[in-house]
Design a protein around this motif. Structure first.
Motif, PDB file in Angstrom:
ATOM      1  N   MET A   1       0.837  -1.167   0.000  1.00  0.00           N
ATOM      2  CA  MET A   1       0.000   0.000   0.000  1.00  0.00           C
ATOM      3  C   MET A   1       0.889   1.240   0.000  1.00  0.00           C
ATOM      4  SD  MET A   1      -3.139   0.161   2.532  1.00  0.00           S
ATOM      5  CE  MET A   1      -4.121   1.574   2.467  1.00  0.00           C
ATOM      6  N   LYS A   2       0.667   2.100  -0.900  1.00  0.00           N
ATOM      7  CA  LYS A   2       1.518   3.280  -1.064  1.00  0.00           C
ATOM      8  C   LYS A   2       1.525   4.135   0.204  1.00  0.00           C
ATOM      9  CE  LYS A   2       2.647   6.685  -4.481  1.00  0.00           C
ATOM     10  NZ  LYS A   2       2.355   7.191  -5.797  1.00  0.00           N
ATOM     11  N   GLY A   3       2.717   4.401   0.688  1.00  0.00           N
ATOM     12  CA  GLY A   3       2.885   5.262   1.853  1.00  0.00           C
ATOM     13  C   GLY A   3       2.789   4.557   3.194  1.00  0.00           C
ATOM     14  N   PHE A   4       2.537   3.269   3.184  1.00  0.00           N
ATOM     15  CA  PHE A   4       2.408   2.527   4.444  1.00  0.00           C
ATOM     16  C   PHE A   4       3.608   1.603   4.617  1.00  0.00           C
ATOM     17  CE2 PHE A   4       1.055  -1.040   7.076  1.00  0.00           C
ATOM     18  CZ  PHE A   4       0.530  -0.366   8.166  1.00  0.00           C
ATOM     19  N   HIS A   5       4.295   1.745   5.734  1.00  0.00           N
ATOM     20  CA  HIS A   5       5.458   0.906   6.013  1.00  0.00           C
ATOM     21  C   HIS A   5       5.459   0.515   7.480  1.00  0.00           C
ATOM     22  CE1 HIS A   5       7.107   1.708   2.076  1.00  0.00           C
ATOM     23  NE2 HIS A   5       6.836   2.983   2.270  1.00  0.00           N
ATOM     24  N   ARG A   6       5.878  -0.701   7.751  1.00  0.00           N
ATOM     25  CA  ARG A   6       5.941  -1.219   9.118  1.00  0.00           C
ATOM     26  C   ARG A   6       7.381  -1.468   9.516  1.00  0.00           C
ATOM     27  NH1 ARG A   6       2.434  -1.636  12.667  1.00  0.00           N
ATOM     28  NH2 ARG A   6       3.186  -3.607  13.429  1.00  0.00           N
ATOM     29  N   GLN A   7       7.699  -1.110  10.735  1.00  0.00           N
ATOM     30  CA  GLN A   7       9.007  -1.430  11.287  1.00  0.00           C
ATOM     31  C   GLN A   7       9.010  -2.865  11.821  1.00  0.00           C
ATOM     32  OE1 GLN A   7      11.706   0.602  11.109  1.00  0.00           O
ATOM     33  NE2 GLN A   7      10.354   1.882   9.897  1.00  0.00           N
ATOM     34  N   ASN A   8       7.936  -3.241  12.496  1.00  0.00           N
ATOM     35  CA  ASN A   8       7.831  -4.555  13.129  1.00  0.00           C
ATOM     36  C   ASN A   8       7.234  -5.552  12.147  1.00  0.00           C
ATOM     37  OD1 ASN A   8       7.510  -6.746  14.785  1.00  0.00           O
ATOM     38  ND2 ASN A   8       6.268  -5.709  16.312  1.00  0.00           N
ATOM     39  N   LYS A   9       8.049  -6.420  11.612  1.00  0.00           N
ATOM     40  CA  LYS A   9       7.587  -7.409  10.635  1.00  0.00           C
ATOM     41  C   LYS A   9       7.081  -8.694  11.291  1.00  0.00           C
ATOM     42  CE  LYS A   9       8.849  -4.934   7.089  1.00  0.00           C
ATOM     43  NZ  LYS A   9       7.936  -4.349   6.153  1.00  0.00           N
ATOM     44  N   LEU A  10       7.285  -8.848  12.606  1.00  0.00           N
ATOM     45  CA  LEU A  10       6.829 -10.056  13.300  1.00  0.00           C
ATOM     46  C   LEU A  10       5.363  -9.972  13.717  1.00  0.00           C
ATOM     47  CD1 LEU A  10       9.799 -10.845  15.706  1.00  0.00           C
ATOM     48  CD2 LEU A  10       9.247 -11.941  13.535  1.00  0.00           C
ATOM     49  N   PHE A  11       4.920  -8.767  14.061  1.00  0.00           N
ATOM     50  CA  PHE A  11       3.585  -8.581  14.640  1.00  0.00           C
ATOM     51  C   PHE A  11       2.873  -7.455  13.907  1.00  0.00           C
ATOM     52  CE2 PHE A  11       0.985  -7.163  18.474  1.00  0.00           C
ATOM     53  CZ  PHE A  11       0.133  -8.251  18.444  1.00  0.00           C
ATOM     54  N   SER A  12       1.752  -7.776  13.291  1.00  0.00           N
ATOM     55  CA  SER A  12       1.040  -6.786  12.485  1.00  0.00           C
ATOM     56  C   SER A  12       0.259  -5.813  13.360  1.00  0.00           C
ATOM     57  CB  SER A  12       0.078  -7.488  11.524  1.00  0.00           C
ATOM     58  OG  SER A  12      -1.031  -8.008  12.226  1.00  0.00           O
ATOM     59  N   LEU A  13      -0.173  -4.741  12.773  1.00  0.00           N
ATOM     60  CA  LEU A  13      -0.925  -3.745  13.529  1.00  0.00           C
ATOM     61  C   LEU A  13      -2.277  -4.285  13.965  1.00  0.00           C
ATOM     62  CD1 LEU A  13      -3.245  -1.735  11.778  1.00  0.00           C
ATOM     63  CD2 LEU A  13      -1.205  -1.695  10.413  1.00  0.00           C
ATOM     64  N   CYS A  14      -2.804  -5.302  13.283  1.00  0.00           N
ATOM     65  CA  CYS A  14      -4.105  -5.874  13.642  1.00  0.00           C
ATOM     66  C   CYS A  14      -3.987  -7.086  14.559  1.00  0.00           C
ATOM     67  CB  CYS A  14      -4.879  -6.252  12.386  1.00  0.00           C
ATOM     68  SG  CYS A  14      -4.179  -7.641  11.480  1.00  0.00           S
ATOM     69  N   GLY A  15      -2.751  -7.487  14.898  1.00  0.00           N
ATOM     70  CA  GLY A  15      -2.583  -8.568  15.858  1.00  0.00           C
ATOM     71  C   GLY A  15      -2.190  -9.919  15.300  1.00  0.00           C
ATOM     72  N   LEU A  16      -1.878 -10.005  14.014  1.00  0.00           N
ATOM     73  CA  LEU A  16      -1.403 -11.273  13.455  1.00  0.00           C
ATOM     74  C   LEU A  16       0.084 -11.433  13.735  1.00  0.00           C
ATOM     75  CD1 LEU A  16      -3.148 -11.474   9.964  1.00  0.00           C
ATOM     76  CD2 LEU A  16      -3.616 -12.868  11.974  1.00  0.00           C
ATOM     77  N   ASN A  17       0.490 -12.647  14.026  1.00  0.00           N
ATOM     78  CA  ASN A  17       1.901 -12.958  14.250  1.00  0.00           C
ATOM     79  C   ASN A  17       2.532 -13.346  12.918  1.00  0.00           C
ATOM     80  OD1 ASN A  17       2.155 -12.624  17.155  1.00  0.00           O
ATOM     81  ND2 ASN A  17       0.662 -14.279  17.253  1.00  0.00           N
ATOM     82  N   CYS A  18       2.847 -12.340  12.130  1.00  0.00           N
ATOM     83  CA  CYS A  18       3.348 -12.550  10.760  1.00  0.00           C
ATOM     84  C   CYS A  18       4.607 -13.398  10.709  1.00  0.00           C
ATOM     85  CB  CYS A  18       3.614 -11.206  10.095  1.00  0.00           C
ATOM     86  SG  CYS A  18       2.109 -10.231   9.860  1.00  0.00           S
ATOM     87  N   GLY A  19       5.458 -13.290  11.701  1.00  0.00           N
ATOM     88  CA  GLY A  19       6.694 -14.052  11.721  1.00  0.00           C
ATOM     89  C   GLY A  19       6.471 -15.557  11.793  1.00  0.00           C
ATOM     90  N   LEU A  20       5.236 -15.982  12.061  1.00  0.00           N
ATOM     91  CA  LEU A  20       4.905 -17.404  12.165  1.00  0.00           C
ATOM     92  C   LEU A  20       4.027 -17.880  11.006  1.00  0.00           C
ATOM     93  CD1 LEU A  20       4.073 -17.392  15.990  1.00  0.00           C
ATOM     94  CD2 LEU A  20       6.240 -17.988  14.892  1.00  0.00           C
TER      95      LEU A  20
END
Length: 180
Positions: A1-20
């Protein structure tokens, strides 16, 4: 999404554990809203001055969370709300430390005990089980006296059996829930 960047790649802003997540582990997903991924929650974050986690918003939980945990995608959504609450209570640094340990445990399971058919099971189990339960399972695997004599398929079956037993003990279903 243009202009949206996350520092934490393990834990999403909505609560998903992306690292898993198997998709993230396979490098098929870069995480929340990166590149061409569209996400209504990422868009909402941008509209709310770029909050890092939904629990930081005065409107949380909002209507976007009404059915968020009813079905799964490539990763279980069952603990999204409780994981957000845990991160809020203990702090992101402590939550990330636990997630990093879970990522290490998952890496150990995938590298040494995956017969090619257990990746999703291992990802779901590591996501849904508590860290102390995962440590216990890994300890039982590694302390098995005949471990070195087992085939990969036997090791995989044993690891899966232990994870399923820990999940059953806690009334946790390790199957992803599909939308009907």
């Amino acid at each position: 999404m243009k202009g949206f960047h996350r520092q934490n790649k393990l834990f999403s802003l909505c609560g998903l554990n992306c690292g898993l997540c198997p998709m993230y582990l396979n490098k098929n997903c870069l995480g929340c809203g990166e590149e061409n991924h569209s996400c209504k929650i990422a868009r909402c974050s941008m509209e709310h001055n770029g909050i890092e986690y939904c629990f930081q918003c005065n409107e949380y939980p909002c209507e976007k969370y009404e059915k968020i945990d009813k079905f799964d995608s490539f990763i279980s959504h069952r603990n999204q709300k409780s994981d957000l609450e845990k991160a809020r209570q203990i702090g992101i640094e402590a939550y990330n430390a636990e997630q990093e340990e879970k990522v290490e445990i998952l890496g150990t399971l995938l590298a040494g005990y995956n017969d090619g058919r257990k990746k999703t099971l291992f990802c779901v189990a590591v996501n849904l089980l508590q860290i102390h339960e995962l440590r216990e399972v890994l300890g039982k695997i590694e302390n098995r006296s005949d471990l070195e004599t087992l085939t990969l398929k036997e090791k995989s079956t044993f690891a899966a059996w232990l994870l399923k037993a820990a999940a059953e003990k806690n009334n946790i279903d390790l199957k992803l829930r599909k939308k009907k």
